[in-house]
Motif scaffolding. Structure first.
Motif, PDB file in Angstrom:
ATOM      1  N   LEU A 344       0.822  -1.214   0.000  1.00 41.29           N
ATOM      2  CA  LEU A 344       0.000   0.000   0.000  1.00 41.29           C
ATOM      3  C   LEU A 344       0.853   1.259   0.000  1.00 41.29           C
ATOM      4  O   LEU A 344       0.506   2.259  -0.634  1.00 41.29           O
ATOM      5  CB  LEU A 344      -0.929   0.011   1.222  1.00 41.29           C
ATOM      6  N   GLU A 348       1.848   1.387  -6.656  1.00 34.22           N
ATOM      7  CA  GLU A 348       0.645   1.985  -7.218  1.00 34.22           C
ATOM      8  C   GLU A 348      -0.444   0.934  -7.442  1.00 34.22           C
ATOM      9  O   GLU A 348      -1.480   1.233  -8.036  1.00 34.22           O
ATOM     10  CB  GLU A 348       0.979   2.654  -8.564  1.00 34.22           C
ATOM     11  N   PRO A 350      -3.630  -1.368  -7.478  1.00 36.53           N
ATOM     12  CA  PRO A 350      -4.988  -1.228  -6.951  1.00 36.53           C
ATOM     13  C   PRO A 350      -5.223  -2.199  -5.802  1.00 36.53           C
ATOM     14  O   PRO A 350      -4.481  -3.174  -5.629  1.00 36.53           O
ATOM     15  CB  PRO A 350      -5.877  -1.554  -8.156  1.00 36.53           C
ATOM     16  N   ILE A 351      -6.261  -1.943  -5.026  1.00 39.71           N
ATOM     17  CA  ILE A 351      -6.528  -2.731  -3.827  1.00 39.71           C
ATOM     18  C   ILE A 351      -6.706  -4.209  -4.157  1.00 39.71           C
ATOM     19  O   ILE A 351      -6.217  -5.084  -3.430  1.00 39.71           O
ATOM     20  CB  ILE A 351      -7.779  -2.196  -3.098  1.00 39.71           C
ATOM     21  N   CYS A 367     -10.371  -6.349   2.545  1.00 44.75           N
ATOM     22  CA  CYS A 367     -10.751  -5.028   3.063  1.00 44.75           C
ATOM     23  C   CYS A 367     -11.381  -5.131   4.451  1.00 44.75           C
ATOM     24  O   CYS A 367     -11.129  -4.292   5.328  1.00 44.75           O
ATOM     25  CB  CYS A 367     -11.711  -4.348   2.093  1.00 44.75           C
ATOM     26  N   ARG A 371      -9.518  -3.505   7.748  1.00 44.25           N
ATOM     27  CA  ARG A 371     -10.198  -2.489   8.566  1.00 44.25           C
ATOM     28  C   ARG A 371     -10.325  -2.941  10.019  1.00 44.25           C
ATOM     29  O   ARG A 371     -10.176  -2.130  10.944  1.00 44.25           O
ATOM     30  CB  ARG A 371     -11.573  -2.194   7.984  1.00 44.25           C
ATOM     31  N   THR A 377      -9.688   1.917   6.442  1.00 42.12           N
ATOM     32  CA  THR A 377      -9.707   1.164   5.198  1.00 42.12           C
ATOM     33  C   THR A 377      -8.314   1.143   4.590  1.00 42.12           C
ATOM     34  O   THR A 377      -7.451   1.950   4.949  1.00 42.12           O
ATOM     35  CB  THR A 377     -10.681   1.785   4.191  1.00 42.12           C
ATOM     36  N   THR A 379      -7.513   2.044   1.642  1.00 44.86           N
ATOM     37  CA  THR A 379      -7.331   3.309   0.926  1.00 44.86           C
ATOM     38  C   THR A 379      -6.963   4.431   1.877  1.00 44.86           C
ATOM     39  O   THR A 379      -6.081   5.253   1.584  1.00 44.86           O
ATOM     40  CB  THR A 379      -8.605   3.672   0.148  1.00 44.86           C
ATOM     41  N   GLU A 380      -7.618   4.488   3.025  1.00 45.01           N
ATOM     42  CA  GLU A 380      -7.291   5.506   4.030  1.00 45.01           C
ATOM     43  C   GLU A 380      -5.872   5.333   4.542  1.00 45.01           C
ATOM     44  O   GLU A 380      -5.146   6.314   4.741  1.00 45.01           O
ATOM     45  CB  GLU A 380      -8.285   5.430   5.193  1.00 45.01           C
ATOM     46  N   ARG A 382      -3.334   3.978   2.951  1.00 43.91           N
ATOM     47  CA  ARG A 382      -2.410   4.397   1.898  1.00 43.91           C
ATOM     48  C   ARG A 382      -2.304   5.923   1.863  1.00 43.91           C
ATOM     49  O   ARG A 382      -1.207   6.469   1.779  1.00 43.91           O
ATOM     50  CB  ARG A 382      -2.887   3.865   0.555  1.00 43.91           C
ATOM     51  N   ARG A 383      -3.416   6.604   1.921  1.00 43.57           N
ATOM     52  CA  ARG A 383      -3.395   8.060   1.844  1.00 43.57           C
ATOM     53  C   ARG A 383      -2.690   8.672   3.061  1.00 43.57           C
ATOM     54  O   ARG A 383      -2.006   9.687   2.970  1.00 43.57           O
ATOM     55  CB  ARG A 383      -4.832   8.575   1.748  1.00 43.57           C
ATOM     56  N   ARG A 386       1.449   7.109   3.035  1.00 43.90           N
ATOM     57  CA  ARG A 386       2.301   7.005   1.866  1.00 43.90           C
ATOM     58  C   ARG A 386       3.217   8.209   1.720  1.00 43.90           C
ATOM     59  O   ARG A 386       2.837   9.340   1.939  1.00 43.90           O
ATOM     60  CB  ARG A 386       1.442   6.882   0.608  1.00 43.90           C
TER      61      ARG A 386
END
Length: 388
Positions: A344, A348, A350-351, A367, A371, A377, A379-380, A382-383, A386
């Protein structure tokens, strides 16, 4: 047209942590700038630049390591943020690492090797509060686990500071007296490199007798060590971004709500050869753990691990849990999630691809598990962590 803020960066470039801070500042400046940056490469212990006294800028972001630098920054009257934390009584807001999850990650990594003896190698008490806290949290975690923790901090005053040779000999003597095998956490990569040298002087094998993990994950320093040094990545880019964000608000007249802000948890561990060992007497448990770490991301099941036991497969699950404090299934999940976190933050993908490469049969299930374990999540995560 509003005036572009002029910001001075008093940050050294000699170590990965400081370079990570600069990457975070650069990312903030690209997203919310522009800023006019005043920057001159220098060392952490260098005196403050002469031009600072007469500088008419709008903000300062600095790694303050001396009272002289602090006083010169305060004298400017310009909004400033400290990203060093060496002087805890400063009236300058500080943003840095939360050392409790850092110490916990180091302790758990060593404990997961099967080790039951632990030690901490740091710097003299009072030299840096962050390193003191890192030591204190590690010792507390070890003691909560029912073991004693040896500590080596070196010379206690600059007036009586030992030479490099004297310090290395003292550290080697300390190492010889530790119970073996032992897992040692160091306060940062510099100390980790020094500890590995002392192990060679003491004729101690790393990682078989001494497993070592440090902090900051400077890839150049860690990889020139013999053997290469495992290290915790504290995500300095995130700290640099947050410090720049705070400075931006201060330059607009906002007063910080807190003098000290710590960010965590760390991004993870860059595991290298200095911790490639297993200190487990039960041969079946050691073999099971090794098999899980080598094949967890292939989607193996607990039943496959149990079936490989050479002796008494029916009791392997119980012996495994008694030795490591968790079930075989939980260990498989832990290794898979560790791989997912790395993917993550460093790819790059995808999940769905990350779920597959981490050994999960379905992205939806991945997922849900992610969580549950991380309270966020994928995605959260990673953001948030990262290093862009």
């Amino acid at each position: 047209m509003p005036e572009i803020p002029h910001v001075a960066l008093l940050v050294e470039t000699s170590r990965e942590y400081a370079r990570g801070l600069l990457r975070g500042v650069a990312r903030y400046q690209q997203e919310y700038g522009p800023w006019s940056i005043y920057f001159e490469p220098h060392g952490l212990d260098d005196p403050p630049p002469d031009w600072l006294s007469d500088w008419k800028g709008h903000g300062i972001l600095a790694r303050i390591n001396s009272r002289e630098t602090a006083e010169k920054i305060l004298a400017t009257g310009i909004p400033a943020v400290d990203v060093r934390g060496a002087l805890p009584d400063l009236s300058i807001p500080f943003i840095g690492v939360d050392n409790r999850p850092v110490a916990q990650l180091g302790y758990e990594h060593l404990r997961n090797l099967g080790l039951r003896s632990f030690a901490f190698c740091g710097t003299p008490r009072g030299e840096n509060p962050n390193q003191d806290n890192r030591c204190d949290w590690f010792v507390e975690l070890v003691e909560q686990g029912g073991q004693a923790c040896d500590v080596w901090l070196g010379a206690q005053s600059k007036q009586h500071a030992a030479t490099w040779e004297e310090q290395q000999q003292d550290m080697a003597r300390w190492l010889r007296n530790l119970p073996k095998p032992v897992g040692i956490m160091t306060c940062h990569d510099d100390r980790g490199q020094q500890l590995l040298d002392a192990c060679r002087r003491a004729n101690l094998s790393v990682p078989d007798e001494v497993a070592v993990i440090s902090v900051d994950n400077d890839p150049y320093l860690c990889n020139i060590c013999t053997p290469p040094l495992s290290s915790i990545d504290v995500n300095p880019s995130r700290i640099g971004f947050a410090a720049a964000e705070l400075l931006g608000r201060m330059m607009q007249g906002e007063q910080p709500e807190r003098q000290v802000t710590t960010l965590g948890p760390p991004r993870g561990i860059a595991a290298r050869r200095s911790t490639e060992m297993l200190a487990i007497d039960d041969e079946d448990v050691a073999a099971a753990l090794r098999y899980i770490r080598e094949h967890a991301t292939e989607g193996i099941r607990a039943s496959q691990v149990v079936s490989r036991a050479a002796k008494a497969p029916s009791t392997l699950e119980r012996r495994f849990k008694k030795t490591l404090g968790r079930t075989i299934k939980a260990e498989i999940t832990r290794v898979k999630l560790s791989r997912a976190r790395l993917l993550l933050t460093e790819t790059e993908y995808p999940i769905a691809t990350i779920a597959e490469r981490a050994g999960f049969a379905e992205a939806k299930y991945f997922c849900e598990v992610f969580r549950k374990h991380h309270n966020a999540t994928a995605t959260e995560y990673r953001r948030r962590f990262r290093d862009e």
